[in-house]
Every structure is written in C-alpha cells, then in structure tokens.
Design a protein around this motif. Structure first.
Motif, PDB file in Angstrom:
ATOM      1  N   HIS A   1      -5.525  12.481  -7.027  1.00 25.83           N
ATOM      2  CA  HIS A   1      -6.182  11.470  -7.846  1.00 25.83           C
ATOM      3  C   HIS A   1      -7.032  10.563  -6.956  1.00 25.83           C
ATOM      4  CE1 HIS A   1      -6.635   7.896 -10.374  1.00 25.83           C
ATOM      5  NE2 HIS A   1      -6.461   8.724 -11.392  1.00 25.83           N
ATOM      6  N   PRO A   2      -8.257  10.224  -7.392  1.00 28.03           N
ATOM      7  CA  PRO A   2      -9.120   9.373  -6.573  1.00 28.03           C
ATOM      8  C   PRO A   2      -8.474   8.048  -6.150  1.00 28.03           C
ATOM      9  CG  PRO A   2     -10.379  10.320  -8.364  1.00 28.03           C
ATOM     10  CD  PRO A   2      -8.932  10.694  -8.597  1.00 28.03           C
ATOM     11  N   GLY A   3      -7.704   7.450  -7.031  1.00 24.52           N
ATOM     12  CA  GLY A   3      -7.003   6.214  -6.676  1.00 24.52           C
ATOM     13  C   GLY A   3      -6.002   6.423  -5.560  1.00 24.52           C
ATOM     14  N   MET A   4      -5.369   7.576  -5.570  1.00 29.69           N
ATOM     15  CA  MET A   4      -4.423   7.933  -4.513  1.00 29.69           C
ATOM     16  C   MET A   4      -5.145   8.039  -3.176  1.00 29.69           C
ATOM     17  SD  MET A   4      -1.579   8.979  -3.270  1.00 29.69           S
ATOM     18  CE  MET A   4      -1.005  10.065  -1.994  1.00 29.69           C
ATOM     19  N   LEU A   5      -6.314   8.664  -3.185  1.00 29.61           N
ATOM     20  CA  LEU A   5      -7.076   8.826  -1.949  1.00 29.61           C
ATOM     21  C   LEU A   5      -7.526   7.474  -1.399  1.00 29.61           C
ATOM     22  CD1 LEU A   5      -9.165  11.950  -2.968  1.00 29.61           C
ATOM     23  CD2 LEU A   5      -7.087  11.883  -1.574  1.00 29.61           C
TER      24      LEU A   5
ATOM     25  N   GLU B   1       0.828  -1.206   0.000  1.00 31.57           N
ATOM     26  CA  GLU B   1       0.000   0.000   0.000  1.00 31.57           C
ATOM     27  C   GLU B   1       0.864   1.259   0.000  1.00 31.57           C
ATOM     28  OE1 GLU B   1      -2.407  -0.871   3.380  1.00 31.57           O
ATOM     29  OE2 GLU B   1      -3.829  -2.042   2.210  1.00 31.57           O
ATOM     30  N   ALA B   2       1.966   1.224   0.723  1.00 29.53           N
ATOM     31  CA  ALA B   2       2.885   2.368   0.721  1.00 29.53           C
ATOM     32  C   ALA B   2       3.476   2.562  -0.675  1.00 29.53           C
ATOM     33  CB  ALA B   2       3.982   2.162   1.757  1.00 29.53           C
ATOM     34  N   ARG B   3       3.832   1.470  -1.341  1.00 28.99           N
ATOM     35  CA  ARG B   3       4.371   1.574  -2.706  1.00 28.99           C
ATOM     36  C   ARG B   3       3.330   2.117  -3.674  1.00 28.99           C
ATOM     37  NH1 ARG B   3       6.943  -3.938  -4.420  1.00 28.99           N
ATOM     38  NH2 ARG B   3       7.033  -2.809  -6.384  1.00 28.99           N
ATOM     39  N   VAL B   4       2.090   1.642  -3.542  1.00 30.40           N
ATOM     40  CA  VAL B   4       1.015   2.122  -4.412  1.00 30.40           C
ATOM     41  C   VAL B   4       0.811   3.619  -4.203  1.00 30.40           C
ATOM     42  CG1 VAL B   4      -1.482   2.011  -4.834  1.00 30.40           C
ATOM     43  CG2 VAL B   4      -0.158  -0.096  -4.607  1.00 30.40           C
ATOM     44  N   THR B   5       0.782   4.042  -2.955  1.00 29.80           N
ATOM     45  CA  THR B   5       0.577   5.455  -2.642  1.00 29.80           C
ATOM     46  C   THR B   5       1.709   6.295  -3.221  1.00 29.80           C
ATOM     47  OG1 THR B   5      -0.619   4.879  -0.630  1.00 29.80           O
ATOM     48  CG2 THR B   5       0.260   7.091  -0.747  1.00 29.80           C
ATOM     49  N   GLU B   6       2.930   5.870  -3.053  1.00 34.94           N
ATOM     50  CA  GLU B   6       4.071   6.611  -3.598  1.00 34.94           C
ATOM     51  C   GLU B   6       4.038   6.647  -5.121  1.00 34.94           C
ATOM     52  OE1 GLU B   6       6.219   8.578  -2.017  1.00 34.94           O
ATOM     53  OE2 GLU B   6       4.962   8.102  -0.286  1.00 34.94           O
ATOM     54  N   THR B   7       3.612   5.552  -5.738  1.00 35.72           N
ATOM     55  CA  THR B   7       3.522   5.516  -7.200  1.00 35.72           C
ATOM     56  C   THR B   7       2.475   6.507  -7.698  1.00 35.72           C
ATOM     57  OG1 THR B   7       4.233   3.209  -7.248  1.00 35.72           O
ATOM     58  CG2 THR B   7       3.078   4.036  -9.199  1.00 35.72           C
ATOM     59  N   PHE B   8       1.314   6.549  -7.043  1.00 36.44           N
ATOM     60  CA  PHE B   8       0.291   7.530  -7.416  1.00 36.44           C
ATOM     61  C   PHE B   8       0.836   8.949  -7.303  1.00 36.44           C
ATOM     62  CE2 PHE B   8      -3.324   4.477  -6.909  1.00 36.44           C
ATOM     63  CZ  PHE B   8      -3.958   4.770  -8.092  1.00 36.44           C
ATOM     64  N   LYS B   9       1.531   9.235  -6.223  1.00 39.24           N
ATOM     65  CA  LYS B   9       2.080  10.585  -6.026  1.00 39.24           C
ATOM     66  C   LYS B   9       3.032  10.952  -7.159  1.00 39.24           C
ATOM     67  CE  LYS B   9       2.041  10.800  -0.991  1.00 39.24           C
ATOM     68  NZ  LYS B   9       2.891  10.803   0.206  1.00 39.24           N
ATOM     69  N   ARG B  10       3.854   9.998  -7.538  1.00 39.21           N
ATOM     70  CA  ARG B  10       4.890  10.262  -8.534  1.00 39.21           C
ATOM     71  C   ARG B  10       4.328  10.300  -9.956  1.00 39.21           C
ATOM     72  NH1 ARG B  10       7.629   6.020  -7.707  1.00 39.21           N
ATOM     73  NH2 ARG B  10       7.186   4.932  -9.630  1.00 39.21           N
ATOM     74  N   VAL B  11       3.450   9.364 -10.291  1.00 42.54           N
ATOM     75  CA  VAL B  11       2.996   9.201 -11.665  1.00 42.54           C
ATOM     76  C   VAL B  11       1.784  10.071 -11.986  1.00 42.54           C
ATOM     77  CG1 VAL B  11       2.106   7.531 -13.343  1.00 42.54           C
ATOM     78  CG2 VAL B  11       3.946   6.884 -11.788  1.00 42.54           C
ATOM     79  N   LEU B  12       0.841  10.139 -11.086  1.00 41.37           N
ATOM     80  CA  LEU B  12      -0.367  10.908 -11.357  1.00 41.37           C
ATOM     81  C   LEU B  12      -0.322  12.201 -10.558  1.00 41.37           C
ATOM     82  CD1 LEU B  12      -2.930   7.971 -11.399  1.00 41.37           C
ATOM     83  CD2 LEU B  12      -2.014   9.212 -13.351  1.00 41.37           C
TER      84      LEU B  12
END
Length: 84
Positions: free
Chosen positions: A36-40, A21-32
C-alpha cells in the motif's frame, strides 16, 4: 498517528517519532497490505528517523526493503525509483 509522528520528527523528538512510525508501519501491514502506498511512505519516514538518530544499519535495511517494494508496486521507471 503518522501525522503526529511527523510532528515529533519536526520537533526533534526522534524516539517518540520512531515508536509511532513503527506502529503505523505495523498497522498498515496488518490492516491493508505491505505494498500500500501509505505503507511505503511510513517505511520511508521510519528509515529517515533511524538515520537521524544515527541508526544507520537499521535505516539502510528499511530503505532497501522500501525501495524493493516501490519497484514492485510502481515499476522501476517510476520517478520515485530513478536516481537523477
């Protein structure tokens, strides 16, 4: 990755879920973008994983930030932001 993290959560594999989940959150921050709703959703999931592990201070911190971003993005009157 987000789906796998949820699977780990369902299995009680908290540490693995937290790491993904931490990796997903960091990826959203960096890429999008942070809003972004997915980030939230990822932030929300991470907060609940922290809570399940007894990391209450971290859970509260992430959830407060998530709530502030949701108010910005969705507006304060959105159903997700209203406590019944």
């Amino acid at each position: 990755m987000a789906n796998l993290a949820l699977t780990y959560t369902d299995q009680g594999r908290w540490k693995e879920a937290e790491e993904l989940e931490a990796r997903v959150t960091e990826t959203f921050k960096r890429v999008l973008e942070q809003e972004h709703p997915g980030m939230l959703i990822s932030m929300n999931n991470l907060a609940f994983t922290f809570k399940a592990q007894g990391h209450n201070d971290e859970a509260i911190s992430v959830m407060e930030k998530c709530f502030q971003l949701r108010k910005q993005v969705l507006g304060p009157q959105h159903p997700y932001n209203i406590i019944a």
